[in-house]
Design a protein around this motif. Structure first.
Motif, mmCIF file in Angstrom:
data_model
loop_
_atom_site.group_PDB
_atom_site.id
_atom_site.type_symbol
_atom_site.label_atom_id
_atom_site.label_comp_id
_atom_site.label_asym_id
_atom_site.label_seq_id
_atom_site.Cartn_x
_atom_site.Cartn_y
_atom_site.Cartn_z
ATOM 1 N N ALA A 169 0.826 -1.210 0.000
ATOM 2 C CA ALA A 169 0.000 0.000 0.000
ATOM 3 C C ALA A 169 0.859 1.258 0.000
ATOM 4 C CB ALA A 169 -0.931 -0.007 1.204
ATOM 5 N N ALA A 170 1.946 1.257 0.768
ATOM 6 C CA ALA A 170 2.822 2.438 0.822
ATOM 7 C C ALA A 170 3.398 2.758 -0.544
ATOM 8 C CB ALA A 170 3.942 2.208 1.834
ATOM 9 N N GLY A 171 3.651 1.729 -1.342
ATOM 10 C CA GLY A 171 4.184 1.951 -2.676
ATOM 11 C C GLY A 171 3.191 2.572 -3.634
ATOM 12 N N GLN A 172 1.905 2.606 -3.267
ATOM 13 C CA GLN A 172 0.864 3.186 -4.114
ATOM 14 C C GLN A 172 0.490 4.604 -3.695
ATOM 15 O OE1 GLN A 172 -1.108 2.169 -6.751
ATOM 16 N NE2 GLN A 172 -0.088 0.233 -7.091
ATOM 17 N N VAL A 173 1.083 5.111 -2.613
ATOM 18 C CA VAL A 173 0.733 6.454 -2.130
ATOM 19 C C VAL A 173 1.338 7.510 -3.055
ATOM 20 C CG1 VAL A 173 0.960 8.121 -0.266
ATOM 21 C CG2 VAL A 173 0.576 5.704 0.268
ATOM 22 N N GLY A 174 0.506 8.366 -3.592
ATOM 23 C CA GLY A 174 0.959 9.544 -4.323
ATOM 24 C C GLY A 174 1.996 9.267 -5.393
ATOM 25 N N ASP A 175 3.038 10.125 -5.404
ATOM 26 C CA ASP A 175 4.152 9.963 -6.323
ATOM 27 C C ASP A 175 5.447 10.002 -5.514
ATOM 28 O OD1 ASP A 175 4.464 12.653 -5.632
ATOM 29 O OD2 ASP A 175 3.582 13.383 -7.494
ATOM 30 N N VAL A 176 6.572 10.053 -6.198
ATOM 31 C CA VAL A 176 7.859 9.983 -5.510
ATOM 32 C C VAL A 176 8.025 11.122 -4.513
ATOM 33 C CG1 VAL A 176 10.362 10.117 -5.814
ATOM 34 C CG2 VAL A 176 8.984 8.735 -7.380
ATOM 35 N N GLN A 177 7.641 12.336 -4.911
ATOM 36 C CA GLN A 177 7.797 13.481 -4.017
ATOM 37 C C GLN A 177 6.951 13.322 -2.764
ATOM 38 O OE1 GLN A 177 7.292 13.689 -7.333
ATOM 39 N NE2 GLN A 177 8.152 15.572 -8.219
ATOM 40 N N VAL A 178 5.728 12.850 -2.939
ATOM 41 C CA VAL A 178 4.845 12.645 -1.784
ATOM 42 C C VAL A 178 5.413 11.568 -0.878
ATOM 43 C CG1 VAL A 178 2.576 11.795 -1.088
ATOM 44 C CG2 VAL A 178 2.763 13.459 -2.939
ATOM 45 N N ARG A 179 5.878 10.462 -1.456
ATOM 46 C CA ARG A 179 6.401 9.366 -0.639
ATOM 47 C C ARG A 179 7.688 9.755 0.082
ATOM 48 N NH1 ARG A 179 4.456 6.486 -5.153
ATOM 49 N NH2 ARG A 179 6.528 6.253 -6.088
ATOM 50 N N ASN A 180 8.413 10.709 -0.453
ATOM 51 C CA ASN A 180 9.643 11.150 0.200
ATOM 52 C C ASN A 180 9.398 12.114 1.343
ATOM 53 O OD1 ASN A 180 11.438 9.658 -1.327
ATOM 54 N ND2 ASN A 180 11.763 11.264 -2.844
ATOM 55 N N ARG A 181 8.188 12.592 1.497
ATOM 56 C CA ARG A 181 7.894 13.573 2.544
ATOM 57 C C ARG A 181 6.773 13.138 3.476
ATOM 58 N NH1 ARG A 181 10.310 17.181 5.707
ATOM 59 N NH2 ARG A 181 8.782 18.622 6.586
ATOM 60 N N GLY A 182 5.727 12.504 2.940
ATOM 61 C CA GLY A 182 4.574 12.119 3.752
ATOM 62 C C GLY A 182 4.918 11.034 4.750
ATOM 63 N N THR A 183 4.148 10.958 5.831
ATOM 64 C CA THR A 183 4.445 10.038 6.927
ATOM 65 C C THR A 183 3.278 9.085 7.199
ATOM 66 O OG1 THR A 183 3.556 11.505 8.653
ATOM 67 C CG2 THR A 183 5.864 11.829 8.005
ATOM 68 N N ILE A 184 3.614 7.917 7.725
ATOM 69 C CA ILE A 184 2.587 6.932 8.060
ATOM 70 C C ILE A 184 1.663 7.450 9.152
ATOM 71 C CG2 ILE A 184 4.222 5.752 9.619
ATOM 72 C CD1 ILE A 184 2.702 3.163 9.097
ATOM 73 N N GLY A 185 2.223 8.131 10.151
ATOM 74 C CA GLY A 185 1.395 8.644 11.234
ATOM 75 C C GLY A 185 0.450 9.733 10.780
ATOM 76 N N GLY A 186 0.947 10.636 9.921
ATOM 77 C CA GLY A 186 0.086 11.683 9.404
ATOM 78 C C GLY A 186 -1.050 11.117 8.590
ATOM 79 N N ASN A 187 -0.762 10.089 7.798
ATOM 80 C CA ASN A 187 -1.778 9.445 6.984
ATOM 81 C C ASN A 187 -2.873 8.831 7.846
ATOM 82 O OD1 ASN A 187 -3.015 7.065 5.500
ATOM 83 N ND2 ASN A 187 -1.737 7.848 3.842
#
Length: 297
Positions: free
Chosen positions: A99-117
């Motif tokens: 699932a984490a690999g499907q979140v947003g794009d590369v920029q989002v995955r490099n900044r977004g957090t599991i806890g925030g999600n």
């Protein structure tokens, strides 16, 4: 568009963040800043206008992944990209890794957090279903100390969780699913990439078939949900297409179609159909590929 003025504080630890929450509890609206992908756009458009912003992104004790024989401990400020790159997450929590690999794009995955999600609890976010499928426990800290919340009890509704206004989600504990097969299948919104429907599957198998199953979905109801009828149909079933199809056909059995999400991109009736389709895709991917991530065709 520029956000309204606010007071900004950078917390240097969990206790400092809790002290700041308490100190500013009467000052108006206070928000916690993690990766910022949901909060900052809302502030710029005027949908959110906090008086106080507490930045928790630099708290080191809330970052990183540790594994032992019992499972994983993931800091709430751990970024999606770290989940995707982690061999421990792929081994012990394959549905979450997919699932984490499907979140947003590369920029989002490099900044977004599991806890925030998870704490933001957007119905269309990708990780609530995976947290449910992974049997996660969410650990929060507050004035009375630490509290553990099973994922099944964490999500209340749209943008609403069991985290209190004076509490902070600090880490996620996941029991080891070493040897299990995990996958995530998602129909992304063409405009945002969020899940119109997303299904996470975690299957335990042996030579005789499926011994246990946990299936979680997001994008369908106003919060992440378990698909218990699918789990029941899979358990003790054989590893074949007929079992998968029959189980997927039960994806909506416990859900009220009238209460499903409905918007310009998909009506509630269409989401009910998508749920069956993407449940079948997630189950097929889990069995055939072991651990995989499946986007829409």
């Amino acid at each position: 568009m520029y956000p309204d003025e606010f007071d900004y504080y950078n917390a240097d630890g969990v206790d400092d963040a809790l002290d700041l929450l308490d100190e500013h509890s009467e000052a108006g609206t206070t928000e916690l800043l993690a990766g910022g992908h949901s909060l900052l756009p809302a502030m710029k458009t005027g949908l959110s206008s906090p008086d106080v912003l507490i930045d928790i992104s630099d708290i080191e004790t809330m970052q990183g992944i540790s594994a032992d024989g019992d499972g994983l401990s993931i800091g709430a400020m751990t970024r999606y990209s770290d989940l995707v790159d982690s061999e421990e997450v792929a081994e012990h929590a394959p549905a979450l890794a997919a699932a984490a690999g499907q979140v947003g794009d590369v920029q989002v995955r490099n900044r977004g957090t599991i806890g925030g999600n998870l704490a933001h609890a957007d119905p269309a976010a990708d990780l609530p279903g995976a947290a449910l499928a992974s049997d996660a426990t969410l650990v929060v800290h507050g004035p009375d100390g630490e509290r553990e919340i099973p994922a099944d009890e964490f999500f209340f509704g749209m943008y609403t969780t069991d985290v209190g206004p004076d509490e902070l989600l600090t880490r996620i504990e996941i029991p080891s699913a070493d040897g299990a097969h995990g996958a995530y299948a998602k129909k992304p919104s063409p405009s945002s990439g969020y899940a119109m429907v997303g299904v996470a599957a975690l299957l335990d198998t042996d030579d005789d078939g499926i011994t246990a199953a946990r299936i979680g979905a997001n994008g369908v109801m106003d919060h992440g949900v378990r698909l218990s009828p699918v789990e029941d149909a899979l358990t003790d079933g054989s590893l074949d297409g007929d079992t998968i199809e029959a189980a997927a056909n039960r994806a909506g059995d416990d859900l009220d179609v009238d209460m499903m999400m409905s918007d310009l991109q998909a009506s509630n009736e269409f989401r009910a159909q998508l749920l069956e389709v993407y449940t079948e895709r997630a189950l097929t991917a889990a069995i055939e590929d072991g651990s995989s991530s499946v986007a829409a065709d």
